[in-house]
Every structure is written in C-alpha cells, then in structure tokens.
Design an enzyme around this catalytic site. Structure first.
Site, mmCIF file in Angstrom:
data_model
loop_
_atom_site.group_PDB
_atom_site.id
_atom_site.type_symbol
_atom_site.label_atom_id
_atom_site.label_comp_id
_atom_site.label_asym_id
_atom_site.label_seq_id
_atom_site.Cartn_x
_atom_site.Cartn_y
_atom_site.Cartn_z
ATOM 1 N N TYR A 1 6.382 -6.908 16.529
ATOM 2 C CA TYR A 1 6.403 -6.057 15.339
ATOM 3 C C TYR A 1 7.074 -4.721 15.653
ATOM 4 C CZ TYR A 1 4.738 -2.446 12.162
ATOM 5 O OH TYR A 1 4.677 -1.365 11.323
ATOM 6 N N TYR B 1 0.827 -1.222 0.000
ATOM 7 C CA TYR B 1 0.000 0.000 0.000
ATOM 8 C C TYR B 1 0.858 1.268 0.000
ATOM 9 C CZ TYR B 1 -3.225 3.424 2.236
ATOM 10 O OH TYR B 1 -3.968 4.521 2.578
#
Length: 328
Positions: free
Chosen positions: A138, A12
C-alpha cells in the site's frame, strides 16, 4: 467559481473534501465506483458519476480547473496478501488519470498520499525530507504515484501537491448532515473503540503494551478530517506549474493507544474493555508529523487539535450512523 473532479469522493476523506469545495462555492463532480465508498458519502450538490478512476477520461474536459485524487485501496493487510490489486488500481489508475488530465488540458492536481511512505521512522517528528521506505505494498504504491506525479510536473508542467496524511479522524457536520468514517472492514483505532462504546464490539485489541513509550502503547498523530479538508483547498491555490509540492499533514502531537481509549471512555461515558494482543509486524512505536512545510507553503493552520473534540465529533457521527441517521 471553479469546477473540480473528485475521484474517490464517496469515501470518508474524499466526501468531506467535496463538501468543503461545495461550501466554498465550487462545482464538484464525484467519480467513484463504490467498491469501498458509499453513495451516502457523496455530499448533496455534487454531481455523482459511478465509475473507476480509469474512466476519468470520459468526464474531463477544459471546463475543469483541477482534480483531487482520492481513489485508492488503502488496507495495509490486504495489500500484503493481494499486492497486484494495489499496483493495478493505485498506480495503474493514476497513470490513466494523468493521461486523461493531459489530454483534457487540466493542469492542477491534489493527491491523497500517506505517511505510510516513510515506513519505520528514524526520527520523530517526521519531515518530508525523511527517508522513504514503505513497509507494505500500500505505502509502496502511494510512493510510486508520488514519483509519477513528480515526473509529470517536470515533463509536462503539471501543478501538483501531494498531501501525506497521518491518522485522520473526526467527522464533518453541516446543515446537510454528518459525514464520518465508515469502512468495511474497519481497521482504524478511533472507530473501533467507538464500536465498543456502542456495544457492537466486545472489546478493543491493544497490539503491544511494551513499546518504549510512556504507557507502553503505540503513539500516533491524529488530525481532524475538517482540518485535512482545509489543507486540500489551500493546496489548490498553492499549486504551481511544473512543481510537485509534498506536504505532511498532521496534528503535530502524538496520542497513545491507551490515551485514545481513555478519551473515548470520558467522552462517551461508556466502559471500553481492552484485550492485550501481540505487537503487529511493522508497527512503529511512534508516528508523529512535522507539518511545518504545510504551514509555510499552504498557509495551513489546524484548529481542531484537541483529541477529546476529535473523538466527540466521531462519536456523534457513529451514533447517528448506528441509528440509521436519527439522533438517539
């Protein structure tokens, strides 16, 4: 004209940044293994090479002026269940990329970092000087890469900028078509709410309605993907040899979950049923960026800050994507 390698450029944000680079007259090579990206996300005019970030050494040579690095796994829940995947790709892959850049003499890097490095904030808005305490692998992997890049700048003269995003949304449109948010599985609020408006999801879950916020739901900072892309091009110019510049990127305004849902109802004209759900572990009540440093050091001025406009762009992309690229 300059030449850039964009790792993760089928995703994206990477795809939209690649489109902005092309529009500015630069040559772009996209390196992506399509594990989470989409071939359709690579803008027309970019050279596409299918491969992992660890393959950058096969591409980089002295003809490249810099690298924009987006190739990372980014699902918080998955990182908790499979942390080694995140350390291997996000951290290990960047080790190989930095080595390849050094060997090829490519000395400029813009890194896609994240607000997840801050964890639970002690003050809002969040500045770059805030304590870093990521609450999941993450965020920890992205913080480790930030530290790694800092060491590379100090030891080897790399010119680098890490851009810590808050919530990216909206879509990019050009003569070549729309580029927008497309994840599998989808975990971001605006595309999830738009799926309800499209009729492909029954309702949107509201995780927690008793936070210490005006309407009891979490507040987040949403930044338009085109504003985000503008910052990356400015970062290429602002990067200085031996310096690792870290900048937050955000709108500077917070919108609650219920405000987002109501905005989607207003923009789309569709009902959006809500389903109350328990709070998610580790979800802070409010995450809002201070982007003063980006304004001062990059000369960055976001211009697409209205939530309704951000949602309208995302809605236009979602409709076209759902209809196979045709207007409805």
């Amino acid at each position: 004209m300059s030449k850039y390698l964009v790792t993760g450029g089928a995703g994206y944000v990477g795809g939209v940044v690649a489109a902005h680079l092309l529009a500015a007259g630069h040559a772009v090579t996209v390196l992506d293994d399509l594990s989470t990206g989409f071939r359709a996300g690579v803008p027309a005019g970019a050279e596409f090479v299918e491969g992992r970030v660890q393959d950058a050494g096969k591409l980089l040579d002295a003809s490249y002026d810099g690298v924009l690095h987006f190739a990372a796994f980014s699902q918080v829940g998955e990182s908790v269940n499979d942390p080694e995947k995140y350390w291997r790709n996000n951290v290990g892959g960047t080790v190989e990329l930095l080595r390849a850049m050094r060997d090829a003499g490519v000395r400029t890097l813009v890194f896609s970092s994240t607000a997840a490095v801050y964890g639970e904030p002690t003050a809002v808005p969040i500045t770059e000087d805030a304590a870093t305490a990521p609450g999941n692998p993450y965020g920890a992997s992205k913080l480790a890469v930030d530290h790694m890049i800092g060491g590379e700048c100090a030891a080897h003269g790399l010119a680098a900028v890490s851009l810590r995003y808050f919530n990216v949304a909206g879509a990019h449109s050009s003569a070549a078509g729309f580029q927008g948010e497309r994840h599998d599985p989808e975990s971001h609020l605006i595309p999830l709410v738009l799926q309800v408006a499209l009729g492909t999801r029954e309702s949107v879950s509201v995780f927690g309605t008793d936070y210490p916020t005006p309407d009891g739901t979490c507040i987040r900072d949403y930044i338009h993907v085109d504003d985000l892309a503008d910052a990356h091009l400015l970062a290429l110019t602002a990067a200085r040899p031996g310096e690792h510049l870290v900048c937050n990127l955000g709108n500077g305004n917070g919108f609650s979950v219920r405000e987002v849902i109501e905005t989607v109802r207003r923009v789309t004209g569709h009902p959006v049923p809500e389903t109350p759900a328990a709070r998610r572990a580790g979800d802070p009540a409010a995450l809002v960026a201070s982007a003063d440093r980006a304004r001062e050091r990059l000369g960055w001025r976001p211009t697409r800050t209205d939530l309704a406009d951000i949602v309208a762009d995302a809605w236009a992309f979602a409709r076209r994507d759902a209809s196979g690229g045709n207007d409805e």
